[in-house]
Design a protein around this motif. Structure first.
Motif, PDB file in Angstrom:
ATOM      1  N   THR A 194      37.992  32.080  29.755  1.00 46.14           N
ATOM      2  CA  THR A 194      39.341  31.911  29.222  1.00 46.14           C
ATOM      3  C   THR A 194      39.874  30.516  29.528  1.00 46.14           C
ATOM      4  O   THR A 194      40.436  29.848  28.664  1.00 46.14           O
ATOM      5  CB  THR A 194      40.287  32.988  29.791  1.00 46.14           C
TER       6      THR A 194
ATOM      7  N   SER B 242      36.528  35.856  38.029  1.00 46.26           N
ATOM      8  CA  SER B 242      35.545  36.556  37.205  1.00 46.26           C
ATOM      9  C   SER B 242      34.997  35.605  36.151  1.00 46.26           C
ATOM     10  O   SER B 242      35.561  34.540  35.895  1.00 46.26           O
ATOM     11  CB  SER B 242      36.189  37.762  36.511  1.00 46.26           C
TER      12      SER B 242
ATOM     13  N   GLN C  27      35.104  36.192  33.035  1.00 44.58           N
ATOM     14  CA  GLN C  27      36.110  36.154  31.976  1.00 44.58           C
ATOM     15  C   GLN C  27      37.215  35.141  32.290  1.00 44.58           C
ATOM     16  O   GLN C  27      37.685  34.447  31.397  1.00 44.58           O
ATOM     17  CB  GLN C  27      36.717  37.537  31.738  1.00 44.58           C
ATOM     18  N   ASP C  28      37.637  35.036  33.548  1.00 48.09           N
ATOM     19  CA  ASP C  28      38.639  34.041  33.939  1.00 48.09           C
ATOM     20  C   ASP C  28      38.151  32.628  33.620  1.00 48.09           C
ATOM     21  O   ASP C  28      38.904  31.798  33.105  1.00 48.09           O
ATOM     22  CB  ASP C  28      38.946  34.116  35.437  1.00 48.09           C
TER      23      ASP C  28
END
Length: 115
Positions: free
Chosen positions: A108, A102, A104-105
């Motif tokens: 991060t 994703s 977000q992955d």
């Protein structure tokens, strides 16, 4: 995202190494490694395009691994797509993200690698 050749990437990596030897801080080198006919790479590129809009202070490079045999061997790249992060910190180990599940992955991973 800026597409680079093996020569350009090698020059940037050598610069990172020189900065590390001098204990000078520099932004990490972030490279999206891909192949042109890889469907997963195309999906990952779309997510990385979104990441670029969110994290505008990150400079991302892009390179086709078909033309990077020495880089693939040097950093032991196992598969594509991959995000390679090389820091100018002499004690840090280059990091590679293979699973881009994703946006977000990816964010991060990049934020943690940037520290």
């Amino acid at each position: 995202m800026i597409e680079v050749t093996q020569r350009e990437l090698m020059e940037r990596l050598e610069w990172q190494e020189r900065m590390a030897k001098r204990n000078m801080k520099a932004d990490p080198l972030i490279v999206f490694l891909h192949t042109p006919l890889c469907g997963t790479c195309a999906a990952a590129r779309k997510m990385i395009d979104i990441v670029e809009h969110i994290e505008q202070d990150m400079n991302l490079l892009s390179a086709d691994v078909n033309f990077l045999p020495s880089i693939v061997e040097r950093y032991q790249i196992r598969s594509v797509p991959a995000l390679l992060v090389v820091s100018s910190n002499p004690r840090s180990v280059p990091q590679v993200l293979y699973r881009m599940g994703s946006v977000q992955d990816i964010i991060t991973f990049l934020r943690s690698a940037k520290l």
